[in-house]
Design a protein around this motif. Structure first.
Motif, short mmCIF file in Angstrom:
data_model
loop_
_atom_site.label_atom_id
_atom_site.label_comp_id
_atom_site.label_asym_id
_atom_site.label_seq_id
_atom_site.Cartn_x
_atom_site.Cartn_y
_atom_site.Cartn_z
N ALA A 18 0.84 -1.19 0.00
CA ALA A 18 0.00 0.00 0.00
C ALA A 18 0.88 1.25 0.00
N LEU A 19 1.92 1.22 0.82
CA LEU A 19 2.83 2.36 0.88
C LEU A 19 3.44 2.61 -0.50
N TYR A 20 3.94 1.54 -1.10
CA TYR A 20 4.58 1.69 -2.42
C TYR A 20 3.59 2.29 -3.43
N ARG A 21 2.39 1.73 -3.47
CA ARG A 21 1.43 2.13 -4.51
C ARG A 21 0.94 3.57 -4.29
N PHE A 22 0.55 3.88 -3.07
CA PHE A 22 -0.02 5.21 -2.84
C PHE A 22 1.05 6.29 -2.90
N VAL A 421 -7.86 -4.32 3.74
CA VAL A 421 -7.13 -5.13 2.76
C VAL A 421 -7.15 -6.60 3.19
N VAL A 422 -7.52 -7.43 2.25
CA VAL A 422 -7.69 -8.89 2.41
C VAL A 422 -8.36 -9.31 3.72
N GLY A 423 -9.40 -8.59 4.04
CA GLY A 423 -10.18 -8.92 5.24
C GLY A 423 -11.38 -9.78 4.88
N SER A 428 -9.22 -13.41 0.23
CA SER A 428 -8.40 -13.50 1.43
C SER A 428 -7.78 -14.88 1.65
N LEU A 429 -8.13 -15.53 2.74
CA LEU A 429 -7.47 -16.79 3.09
C LEU A 429 -7.89 -17.97 2.21
N LEU A 430 -8.81 -17.74 1.30
CA LEU A 430 -9.13 -18.82 0.36
C LEU A 430 -8.33 -18.64 -0.93
N SER A 431 -7.36 -17.74 -0.88
CA SER A 431 -6.59 -17.47 -2.11
C SER A 431 -5.11 -17.36 -1.76
N ASN A 432 -4.30 -17.28 -2.80
CA ASN A 432 -2.92 -16.84 -2.61
C ASN A 432 -3.05 -15.37 -2.19
N VAL A 433 -2.83 -15.14 -0.92
CA VAL A 433 -3.18 -13.85 -0.34
C VAL A 433 -2.36 -12.71 -0.97
N MET A 434 -1.22 -13.06 -1.54
CA MET A 434 -0.40 -12.04 -2.19
C MET A 434 -1.11 -11.48 -3.42
N VAL A 435 -1.73 -12.36 -4.17
CA VAL A 435 -2.46 -11.93 -5.36
C VAL A 435 -3.64 -11.05 -4.95
N SER A 436 -4.37 -11.49 -3.95
CA SER A 436 -5.54 -10.72 -3.51
C SER A 436 -5.13 -9.37 -2.95
N THR A 437 -4.00 -9.34 -2.23
CA THR A 437 -3.52 -8.09 -1.64
C THR A 437 -3.21 -7.06 -2.73
N GLU A 438 -2.45 -7.48 -3.71
CA GLU A 438 -2.05 -6.54 -4.77
C GLU A 438 -3.27 -6.08 -5.56
N GLN A 440 -6.39 -5.85 -4.60
CA GLN A 440 -7.24 -4.91 -3.86
C GLN A 440 -6.58 -3.55 -3.75
N ILE A 441 -5.29 -3.53 -3.46
CA ILE A 441 -4.62 -2.24 -3.24
C ILE A 441 -4.60 -1.43 -4.53
#
Ligand code: N01
Length: 544
Positions: A18-22, A421-423, A428-438, A440-441
């Motif tokens: 989030a820091l990087y993107r924003f 984010v990924v809440g 979220s936890l039903l996915s590769n959370v890294m993919v979902s995180t990026e 969403q952000i």
């Protein structure tokens, strides 16, 4: 009071992203982190054997092709220290640390309706005002330990897997207990078994597990991945789980027993989690699931020598993968060792802790060290730690008293300008959370860009949209076997927690499409205000 555009809570993978993107988008961003360093759960879960059960190349950021090319993973499934090295490399490479305040725990955040900003207070008495509040606090970060009678009387060391101490933990010559047999307990068991004098594993529910099929990454494999990394990412983004496995149209029930066995065998030895996707209906139909569950039971039987132990270690009574399965490296084999004992707490519950150890209904055990691998207050635990106070004094705890309510897992009505984010409500936890995180952000960043370009100061999920999203989550999960058992997906891990299915089971690809459509429709389901709604209300009252 410090003022920023975006206040991010948590400096794990999500917070840094989030820091990087924003920041790249020109915003003034501040990340506050309760711990002394970056990494989130990967900072704290330093227990022996901790490693990711998503392949390293997929459990990594996709935003920088140069980073992808430069970073060299050493193993197919990275260990916790290697993941920490990676996230530290990212933080240094993109100069992220200068906007992170460590040892800074948010105690509360209050929405100031008149200015459409959040006022965030921290334990150290600091206050920050921010236009946007981004909760990147993780789903598995609020640790949970049973409160056994006599707990504080125990004279040895007590450790939680999710708050692993930074000092070297020595098991040599010691009697060690592990309570809990989820991913954490199963990962640490084989390693501690080799070092401790005696290890007792307290099991309540036998868990399904798949071998990690871990291996060093060869230069050839590394080159092959890097030569077509984009395609690999595309596959991950467009797969159901974010792991890149292509949709499978075959039912487990439409093939011969012989072919099924061969397919399971091939997946077992190479795919880790992908095993659950050998056939499309493993998580949809009980009969299909039974074929996979039976295959795993046979595998357990083939490696555990003692028939009584074998029976106890065999998962029964819940479908495979309806609770989170583990990916292990020699867990079941550990029980063939003379120094490893299984204590079945369903058969003989823990009565109390004593100064010497643990007394169960059957006997007293003496321990030097007791490890809680008892998991977390999942999804909502970390969001409920601080007081988050939205419009009209509404708190998040009150809003979610009957379970999380969100629009797309991202926004909550009465909590304008707050993003999660990924809440709950997201893959979220039903996915590769890294993919979902990026995913969403980047989407949130698009939403904020739209607000900037049209001069909006406030965005808020609409209650009607939340109802529709909640209904959609329920409709999708009813197609699966997830509701057929207790699990942390539906709040069963904490007594008294609302029994609501929390993640979105419609898959990463489907979720991605929904987010895209929402954005194309001008972020449907969210309302935007150019003047804070509270001021508009006051203005219209003045006219009356
Ligand atoms: O926690 P868990 P975890 N008495 O909740 C038992 C991620 N993760 O830390 O099943 C006795 O899964 C409980 O028993 P039961 C991953 O998403 C990933 O292991 O409730 N036992 C269960 O056996 C994972 O799913 C990785 O009956 C008690 C265990 O404790 C999530 O984190 C590695 C008890 C808790 O299992 C959480 O995993 C590690 C009690 N009173 C974790 N209370 C990788 O990527 C609880 N238990 C590899």
């Amino acid at each position: 009071m410090d003022q920023v555009d975006v206040l991010v809570v948590g400096a794990g993978f999500a917070g840094l992203r989030a820091l990087y993107r924003f920041r790249s988008q020109g915003h003034k961003v501040l990340v506050i982190e309760a711990s002394p360093d970056i990494g989130g759960v990967w900072y704290h879960n330093g227990y022996p054997g901790a490693r990711c059960d998503v392949e390293s190349y997929d459990y990594s950021y996709s935003f920088s092709p140069e980073l992808e090319q430069d970073w060299r993973w050493s193993e197919r499934y990275a260990t916790q220290p290697e993941i920490l090295r990676y996230i530290n490399h990212v933080a240094d490479r993109f100069d992220l640390r200068r906007d992170i305040q460590f040892n800074t725990r948010m105690t509360n955040a209050t929405y100031d309706e008149a200015s459409a900003t959040w006022v965030i207070a921290t334990e150290g008495g600091k206050s920050v005002r921010a236009k946007y509040l981004m909760m990147c606090v993780g789903q598995l970060s609020a640790t949970k330990s049973p409160n056994y009678p006599g707990l504080s009387d125990f004279k040895g060391e007590v450790i939680h897997s999710g708050m692993w101490p930074k000092h070297k933990v020595d098991y040599a010559g010691k009697h060690v207990a592990i309570i809990g047999t989820g991913s954490s307990g199963m990962q640490m068991t084989p390693i501690i078994a080799k070092e401790a004098k005696h290890l007792t594993v307290f099991q309540r529910t036998a868990n399904f597990s798949i071998p990690a099929a871990n291996a060093p990454v060869t230069d050839e494999e590394d080159r092959a991945v890097k030569a077509s990394y984009r395609e690999r990412r595309e596959r991950a983004w467009n797969s159901a789980t974010g792991l890149g496995f292509m949709p499978n149209k075959t039912s487990a029930l439409d093939v011969s027993a012989e072919d099924r066995e061969k397919a399971y065998e091939a997946a077992w030895n190479r795919l880790g989690f992908g095993f659950a996707l050998t056939y499309f209906d493993i998580l949809l139909k009980k009969e299909a699931n039974d074929t996979a569950a039976e295959f795993i039971r046979k595998k357990i039987a083939s490696v555990v020598d003692d028939p009584v132990l074998r029976d106890k270690l065999t998962p029964k009574g819940h479908p495979f993968a309806a609770r989170r399965p583990s990916v292990d490296s020699g867990y079941f084999q550990s029980f063939n060792r003379d120094n490893v004992e299984l204590a079945d707490v369903r058969e003989s519950p823990i009565v109390e802790f004593t100064p010497e150890g643990i007394r169960t209904q059957a006997k007293s055990h003496a321990f030097d060290m007791i490890i809680f691998a008892t998991g977390f207050d999942v999804f909502t635990g970390s969001l409920f730690k601080p007081d988050i106070i939205g419009r009209h004094g509404m708190t998040l705890k009150k809003k979610w008293a009957d379970g999380p309510v969100t629009h797309l897992g991202i926004g909550v009505s009465d909590f304008p300008n707050m993003f999660i984010v990924v809440g709950p409500g997201s893959p979220s936890l039903l996915s590769n959370v890294m993919v979902s995180t990026e995913e969403q952000i980047d989407w949130m960043a698009g939403l904020v860009q739209k607000m900037q370009s049209e001069g909006s100061v406030e965005v808020e999920a609409q209650p009607e949209a939340e109802k529709i999203w909640g209904q959609h989550i329920n409709d999708r999960v009813k197609e699966t076997l997830y509701l057929s058992t207790d699990s942390y997906y539906n709040g069963a891990e904490v007594q008294g927690k609302p029994r609501v299915f929390m993640p979105y089971s419609g898959g990463v690809r489907g979720y991605r499409r929904i987010l895209q459509r929402c954005a194309e429709e001008g972020y449907s389901g969210f309302s935007f205000n150019k003047t804070p709604a509270a001021l508009e209300d006051t203005a219209s009252l003045a006219k009356v």
